[in-house]
Write a protein that holds these residues in place. Structure first.
Motif, PDB file in Angstrom:
ATOM      1  N   ARG A   1       1.513  16.406  -7.827  1.00 24.32           N
ATOM      2  CA  ARG A   1       2.754  15.640  -7.991  1.00 24.32           C
ATOM      3  C   ARG A   1       2.648  14.268  -7.325  1.00 24.32           C
ATOM      4  N   LEU A   2       2.033  14.222  -6.137  1.00 23.85           N
ATOM      5  CA  LEU A   2       1.875  12.949  -5.447  1.00 23.85           C
ATOM      6  C   LEU A   2       0.946  12.021  -6.223  1.00 23.85           C
ATOM      7  N   SER A   3      -0.093  12.575  -6.823  1.00 25.47           N
ATOM      8  CA  SER A   3      -0.995  11.753  -7.623  1.00 25.47           C
ATOM      9  C   SER A   3      -0.268  11.163  -8.831  1.00 25.47           C
ATOM     10  N   ARG A   4       0.551  11.964  -9.483  1.00 25.21           N
ATOM     11  CA  ARG A   4       1.317  11.464 -10.635  1.00 25.21           C
ATOM     12  C   ARG A   4       2.321  10.396 -10.219  1.00 25.21           C
ATOM     13  N   ALA A   5       2.769  10.459  -8.945  1.00 25.37           N
ATOM     14  CA  ALA A   5       3.701   9.450  -8.437  1.00 25.37           C
ATOM     15  C   ALA A   5       2.978   8.197  -7.952  1.00 25.37           C
ATOM     16  N   GLY A   6       1.642   8.202  -8.018  1.00 24.72           N
ATOM     17  CA  GLY A   6       0.886   7.011  -7.679  1.00 24.72           C
ATOM     18  C   GLY A   6       0.350   6.953  -6.263  1.00 24.72           C
ATOM     19  N   TYR A   7       0.378   8.079  -5.549  1.00 24.62           N
ATOM     20  CA  TYR A   7      -0.103   8.110  -4.168  1.00 24.62           C
ATOM     21  C   TYR A   7      -1.524   8.663  -4.133  1.00 24.62           C
ATOM     22  N   GLN A   8      -2.439   7.880  -3.542  1.00 24.18           N
ATOM     23  CA  GLN A   8      -3.845   8.261  -3.539  1.00 24.18           C
ATOM     24  C   GLN A   8      -4.472   8.281  -2.141  1.00 24.18           C
ATOM     25  N   THR A   9      -3.744   7.851  -1.125  1.00 24.21           N
ATOM     26  CA  THR A   9      -4.282   7.804   0.236  1.00 24.21           C
ATOM     27  C   THR A   9      -3.484   8.743   1.117  1.00 24.21           C
ATOM     28  N   TYR A  10      -4.195   9.570   1.904  1.00 22.89           N
ATOM     29  CA  TYR A  10      -3.572  10.593   2.744  1.00 22.89           C
ATOM     30  C   TYR A  10      -3.973  10.387   4.201  1.00 22.89           C
ATOM     31  N   PHE A  11      -3.008  10.587   5.088  1.00 28.19           N
ATOM     32  CA  PHE A  11      -3.262  10.589   6.535  1.00 28.19           C
ATOM     33  C   PHE A  11      -2.877  11.962   7.072  1.00 28.19           C
ATOM     34  N   LEU A  12      -3.828  12.625   7.743  1.00 34.28           N
ATOM     35  CA  LEU A  12      -3.599  13.968   8.263  1.00 34.28           C
ATOM     36  C   LEU A  12      -3.999  14.028   9.726  1.00 34.28           C
TER      37      LEU A  12
ATOM     38  N   LYS B   1       8.552  -0.015   6.693  1.00 40.13           N
ATOM     39  CA  LYS B   1       8.905  -1.419   6.491  1.00 40.13           C
ATOM     40  C   LYS B   1       7.780  -2.194   5.812  1.00 40.13           C
ATOM     41  N   HIS B   2       6.575  -1.646   5.837  1.00 35.35           N
ATOM     42  CA  HIS B   2       5.424  -2.355   5.283  1.00 35.35           C
ATOM     43  C   HIS B   2       4.635  -1.537   4.264  1.00 35.35           C
ATOM     44  N   VAL B   3       4.896  -0.234   4.200  1.00 35.80           N
ATOM     45  CA  VAL B   3       4.120   0.670   3.364  1.00 35.80           C
ATOM     46  C   VAL B   3       5.072   1.568   2.586  1.00 35.80           C
ATOM     47  N   ASP B   4       4.726   1.886   1.342  1.00 35.46           N
ATOM     48  CA  ASP B   4       5.476   2.889   0.586  1.00 35.46           C
ATOM     49  C   ASP B   4       5.001   4.264   1.043  1.00 35.46           C
ATOM     50  N   VAL B   5       5.843   4.938   1.804  1.00 31.29           N
ATOM     51  CA  VAL B   5       5.452   6.173   2.466  1.00 31.29           C
ATOM     52  C   VAL B   5       6.003   7.380   1.721  1.00 31.29           C
ATOM     53  N   ALA B   6       5.124   8.354   1.495  1.00 28.14           N
ATOM     54  CA  ALA B   6       5.541   9.689   1.059  1.00 28.14           C
ATOM     55  C   ALA B   6       5.201  10.643   2.197  1.00 28.14           C
TER      56      ALA B   6
ATOM     57  N   ALA C   1      17.041  16.253   4.910  1.00 26.09           N
ATOM     58  CA  ALA C   1      16.992  15.888   3.492  1.00 26.09           C
ATOM     59  C   ALA C   1      16.395  14.505   3.290  1.00 26.09           C
ATOM     60  N   ARG C   2      16.556  13.617   4.293  1.00 25.25           N
ATOM     61  CA  ARG C   2      16.022  12.264   4.200  1.00 25.25           C
ATOM     62  C   ARG C   2      15.380  11.884   5.521  1.00 25.25           C
ATOM     63  N   LEU C   3      14.350  11.057   5.439  1.00 17.93           N
ATOM     64  CA  LEU C   3      13.717  10.489   6.622  1.00 17.93           C
ATOM     65  C   LEU C   3      13.686   8.976   6.460  1.00 17.93           C
ATOM     66  N   ALA C   4      14.119   8.253   7.470  1.00 21.32           N
ATOM     67  CA  ALA C   4      14.116   6.796   7.417  1.00 21.32           C
ATOM     68  C   ALA C   4      12.699   6.287   7.172  1.00 21.32           C
ATOM     69  N   GLY C   5      12.582   5.325   6.247  1.00 21.31           N
ATOM     70  CA  GLY C   5      11.299   4.725   5.941  1.00 21.31           C
ATOM     71  C   GLY C   5      10.474   5.477   4.913  1.00 21.31           C
ATOM     72  N   VAL C   6      10.926   6.660   4.512  1.00 21.49           N
ATOM     73  CA  VAL C   6      10.163   7.501   3.586  1.00 21.49           C
ATOM     74  C   VAL C   6      10.766   7.397   2.189  1.00 21.49           C
ATOM     75  N   ARG C   7       9.965   7.002   1.216  1.00 19.55           N
ATOM     76  CA  ARG C   7      10.453   6.870  -0.153  1.00 19.55           C
ATOM     77  C   ARG C   7      10.445   8.195  -0.893  1.00 19.55           C
TER      78      ARG C   7
ATOM     79  N   PRO D   1       0.835  -1.202   0.000  1.00 17.03           N
ATOM     80  CA  PRO D   1       0.000   0.000   0.000  1.00 17.03           C
ATOM     81  C   PRO D   1       0.865   1.245   0.000  1.00 17.03           C
ATOM     82  N   ARG D   2       0.332   2.325  -0.524  1.00 17.29           N
ATOM     83  CA  ARG D   2       1.023   3.611  -0.553  1.00 17.29           C
ATOM     84  C   ARG D   2       0.259   4.614   0.298  1.00 17.29           C
ATOM     85  N   LEU D   3       1.007   5.427   1.028  1.00 16.67           N
ATOM     86  CA  LEU D   3       0.385   6.380   1.936  1.00 16.67           C
ATOM     87  C   LEU D   3       1.162   7.683   1.942  1.00 16.67           C
ATOM     88  N   VAL D   4       0.432   8.791   1.879  1.00 16.47           N
ATOM     89  CA  VAL D   4       1.020  10.108   2.100  1.00 16.47           C
ATOM     90  C   VAL D   4       0.738  10.509   3.544  1.00 16.47           C
ATOM     91  N   TYR D   5       1.788  10.701   4.313  1.00 18.26           N
ATOM     92  CA  TYR D   5       1.648  11.166   5.684  1.00 18.26           C
ATOM     93  C   TYR D   5       1.936  12.664   5.678  1.00 18.26           C
TER      94      TYR D   5
END
Length: 400
Positions: A95-106, A51-56, A66-72, A22-26
């Protein structure tokens, strides 16, 4: 109530193809190295979630690394003023939609949430919104202004427009459903987490050194308050609480001098400054102002007890931080506080009950040091087993 954002099912959102992650935008409201808010906890959760989710991660403000562990994919939302930030948020969503991310957590990102709702017809994303706490709790001198009413109305509307309203702990699920008028089938439970590797007890030598650096004496029992300095968090009770504890015969007989240390900023700070300057208190009230989250572990571990006299809470991270640090807490039963410390925890007072709070603190001061250490160990074990980033990441993963 009809879902106003139909068309995307759970199955559609989670897995576009068999075996895919699954992909998730946090959405991160604010992130900086000197973060004084609870957003400093987010990197540990993202590292576990990755470790289980493709995170943006979409960072709205601050100076993130510049980088966060676990964040693609790490994106900084452009724009400074309101219009610029709204346009920048819309560009980020594109941009996130074009990258394939459709679920957001806020959590607290109102502007980002509004943009997601407005752009839903175009991108068909899924919105998971976290809310916890009771915003209708106000001080006696705080009127329900037009601005406050407008904010409450906006919160109610947005809570009903998202796909899923997420809250925690258990006590808050029916409260949040009733407060915002959201059907229970669209409510989900999610815990807050605490990094027990960062918030941890100090050994004897390190603790003595920390107390010396902080100016705390060996003959002092240090009670720590960490929170926003507002009526909702019980700030008006702090000075009377200190007086009630310090003047008690069993405390005087213990040979300990009680010191109250206050960390935080907010509208009630001028009141506290006046109360701390009162000569009758003999300098027993110490105000530190806002403290960066990375400096809080030392404070928690060096203190003898943490007090949280709140009138209003949801899922208080202050309790989690104190528990992970192995420091006994005295709290009210506001919001989900009892769920956090456990139903068998002895030092919980009814909301607004100054006498009960003072009695619990007096009991802690008078108790043997070994008993307080054992209580701290029990609290730390609960924080590690129930509220670790790994467990909360698994809960969030299951929501997807």
């Amino acid at each position: 109530m009809v879902d106003v954002m139909p068309g995307r099912t759970h199955k559609d959102t989670v897995a576009a193809e068999p075996g895919s992650r699954p992909r998730l935008v946090y959405v991160v409201p604010h992130l900086s190295e000197d973060e004084s808010e609870h957003f400093a906890h987010i990197p540990a959760l993202l590292a576990a979630l990755g470790k289980h989710v493709d995170v943006a991660a979409a960072v709205e403000r601050g100076n993130p690394p510049a980088r966060l562990a676990g964040v693609r994919l790490l994106m900084r939302v452009p724009g400074r003023r309101r219009i610029g930030r709204m346009l920048g948020t819309a560009l980020t969503v594109h941009r996130l939609s074009r990258a394939g991310y459709q679920t957001y957590f806020l959590r607290y990102s109102t502007l980002f949430l509004i943009v997601l709702i407005l752009t839903y017809p175009l991108y068909r994303h899924r919105i998971l919104l976290w809310r916890s706490g009771l915003p209708n709790v106000r001080g006696p001198e705080q009127p329900r202004t037009l601005r406050l009413r407008a904010r409450e109305f906006l919160n109610m509307i947005t809570a009903r427009l998202v796909h899923c309203l997420v809250t925690g702990p258990e006590t808050m699920v029916p409260l949040m459903a009733g407060l915002w008028g959201v059907p229970r089938h669209r409510m989900r439970l999610l815990y807050n987490d605490v990094d027990a590797g960062r918030f941890a007890p100090l050994d004897g030598e390190a603790r003595d050194a920390a107390r010396t650096q902080l100016g705390w004496g060996d003959d002092e029992f240090v009670v720590l308050f960490v929170h926003r300095l507002s009526y909702r968090k019980g700030v008006t009770l702090l000075a009377p609480l200190l007086d009630a504890v310090a003047s008690a015969p069993q405390v005087r007989d213990s040979g300990l001098r009680v010191r109250l240390v206050v960390a935080g900023g907010g509208p009630e700070r001028p009141r506290l400054e006046r109360e701390a300057a009162n000569p009758a208190r003999g300098g027993r009230m110490q105000l530190l102002g806002p403290v960066p989250n990375h400096d809080l572990p030392r404070l928690y571990a060096a203190a003898d007890a943490v007090v949280m006299p709140s009138y209003e809470e949801g899922f208080p991270r202050v309790l989690l931080e104190a528990m992970a640090s192995g420091t006994p807490v005295v709290t009210t039963d506001a919001g989900g506080s009892v769920d956090v410390v456990g139903t068998d925890y002895p030092y919980v007072a009814p909301v607004g009950d100054l006498d009960a709070l003072a009695g619990h603190l007096r009991s802690l001061v008078a108790s043997p040091h070994a008993d307080r250490c054992e209580l701290g160990r029990r609290l730390r074990y609960r924080a590690q087993s129930e509220f670790s980033p790994q467990r909360v990441a698994a809960m969030l993963h299951a929501l997807l």
